[in-house]
Design an enzyme around this catalytic site. Structure first.
Site, PDB file in Angstrom:
ATOM      1  N   ASP A  81     -41.671 -68.237 -56.169  1.00  0.00           N
ATOM      2  CA  ASP A  81     -42.369 -66.944 -56.227  1.00  0.00           C
ATOM      3  C   ASP A  81     -43.657 -67.161 -57.013  1.00  0.00           C
ATOM      4  O   ASP A  81     -43.970 -68.295 -57.424  1.00  0.00           O
ATOM      5  CB  ASP A  81     -41.476 -65.851 -56.872  1.00  0.00           C
TER       6      ASP A  81
ATOM      7  N   HIS B 134     -43.945 -58.907 -44.555  1.00  0.00           N
ATOM      8  CA  HIS B 134     -44.950 -57.832 -44.558  1.00  0.00           C
ATOM      9  C   HIS B 134     -46.040 -58.105 -45.579  1.00  0.00           C
ATOM     10  O   HIS B 134     -47.076 -57.430 -45.563  1.00  0.00           O
ATOM     11  CB  HIS B 134     -44.283 -56.494 -44.846  1.00  0.00           C
TER      12      HIS B 134
HETATM   13  C1  SAM Z   1     -40.164 -57.132 -51.622  1.00  0.00           C
HETATM   14  S1  SAM Z   1     -40.018 -58.431 -52.793  1.00  0.00           S
HETATM   15  C2  SAM Z   1     -38.620 -59.338 -52.117  1.00  0.00           C
HETATM   16  C3  SAM Z   1     -38.000 -60.285 -53.127  1.00  0.00           C
HETATM   17  C4  SAM Z   1     -36.799 -61.114 -52.596  1.00  0.00           C
HETATM   18  N1  SAM Z   1     -37.164 -61.932 -51.444  1.00  0.00           N
HETATM   19  C5  SAM Z   1     -35.631 -60.218 -52.249  1.00  0.00           C
HETATM   20  O1  SAM Z   1     -35.409 -59.961 -51.054  1.00  0.00           O
HETATM   21  O2  SAM Z   1     -34.924 -59.777 -53.168  1.00  0.00           O
HETATM   22  C6  SAM Z   1     -41.405 -59.492 -52.356  1.00  0.00           C
HETATM   23  C7  SAM Z   1     -41.515 -60.744 -53.224  1.00  0.00           C
HETATM   24  O3  SAM Z   1     -42.601 -61.534 -52.755  1.00  0.00           O
HETATM   25  C8  SAM Z   1     -43.277 -62.062 -53.881  1.00  0.00           C
HETATM   26  N2  SAM Z   1     -44.650 -62.419 -53.481  1.00  0.00           N
HETATM   27  C9  SAM Z   1     -45.670 -61.592 -53.134  1.00  0.00           C
HETATM   28  N3  SAM Z   1     -46.769 -62.290 -52.808  1.00  0.00           N
HETATM   29  C10 SAM Z   1     -46.424 -63.608 -52.948  1.00  0.00           C
HETATM   30  C11 SAM Z   1     -47.144 -64.829 -52.730  1.00  0.00           C
HETATM   31  N4  SAM Z   1     -48.419 -64.840 -52.325  1.00  0.00           N
HETATM   32  N5  SAM Z   1     -46.482 -65.998 -52.928  1.00  0.00           N
HETATM   33  C12 SAM Z   1     -45.176 -66.004 -53.349  1.00  0.00           C
HETATM   34  N6  SAM Z   1     -44.449 -64.873 -53.569  1.00  0.00           N
HETATM   35  C13 SAM Z   1     -45.084 -63.690 -53.372  1.00  0.00           C
HETATM   36  C14 SAM Z   1     -43.204 -60.943 -54.898  1.00  0.00           C
HETATM   37  O4  SAM Z   1     -43.467 -61.387 -56.218  1.00  0.00           O
HETATM   38  C15 SAM Z   1     -41.778 -60.446 -54.685  1.00  0.00           C
HETATM   39  O5  SAM Z   1     -40.855 -61.149 -55.497  1.00  0.00           O
END
Ligand code: SAM
Length: 174
Positions: free
Chosen positions: A132, A173
């Site tokens: 992440d 998304h």
């Molecule tokens: C809606 S949350 C889902 C978290 C996890 N996959 C779950 O289902 O419990 C989206 C995740 O994507 C991470 N995220 C957003 N942009 C990112 C990036 N450019 N690279 C890596 N992680 C990212 C956020 O920090 C967050 O933890």
């Protein structure tokens, strides 16, 4: 119910972080000729926070911590998420010679899914890596020695090649 931290933090995220964006939408649409919201350069989130969603979160540790905790909610529900995939069969066909990494959870938050997986399937082979953004990974509880964490921006090339599985949930998304 709101004494359960992920439920409490889900509500805080909804009201403190998401609601202001939703309130911004009507005005933004009016000013932008009711065009579809598809651009990272101009959108209601940017108009509200001056940055896109995760950039804005990374600049606000309190909001980011609430969001990360809220995301763990779905893994606090018994046998919902991990049961959707035949993990036992997957483990039986794992070939360590190809790669010693069994699963990478891309954008996996604070490791909620993998922690759940490790707990429910203690004999699961290979390395399990949660990736992440750096500020999110920094908040991961390091006491689970079976779970590795790695800061990685998923818009850049994947550093772990040849893992058996790449798990993506709730990130496409973004
Ligand atoms: C809606 S949350 C889902 C978290 C996890 N996959 C779950 O289902 O419990 C989206 C995740 O994507 C991470 N995220 C957003 N942009 C990112 C990036 N450019 N690279 C890596 N992680 C990212 C956020 O920090 C967050 O933890």
């Amino acid at each position: 119910m709101f004494r359960v931290p992920p439920i409490r933090d889900w509500m805080k995220t909804t009201y403190d972080t998401l609601l202001p964006i939703w309130q911004e939408i009507p005005g933004w649409l009016r000013e932008n000729g009711y065009e579809d919201i598809t651009s990272l350069k101009s959108n209601p989130t940017k108009s509200m926070y001056g940055a896109n969603f995760f950039d804005a979160l990374s600049k606000d540790p309190r909001r980011e911590a609430d969001f990360a905790s809220a995301m763990s909610l779905q893994d606090n529900i018994p046998k919902v998420a991990t049961a959707q995939f035949p993990w036992n069969e997957a483990a039986a066909t794992f070939n360590k010679r190809k790669s010693d990494v069994f699963v990478v959870d891309v954008g996996g938050g604070q490791g909620q899914y993998l922690a759940r997986l490790i707990n429910e399937y203690p004999g699961m082979p290979g390395r399990k890596i949660v990736q992440d953004l750096p500020t999110v990974v920094a908040g991961i509880d390091k006491s689970n020695s079976k779970l590795e964490s790695q800061a990685h921006d998923f818009f850049t090339p994947q550093p772990v090649n040849g893992a058996r599985y790449y798990h993506l949930r709730g990130v496409l998304h973004d």
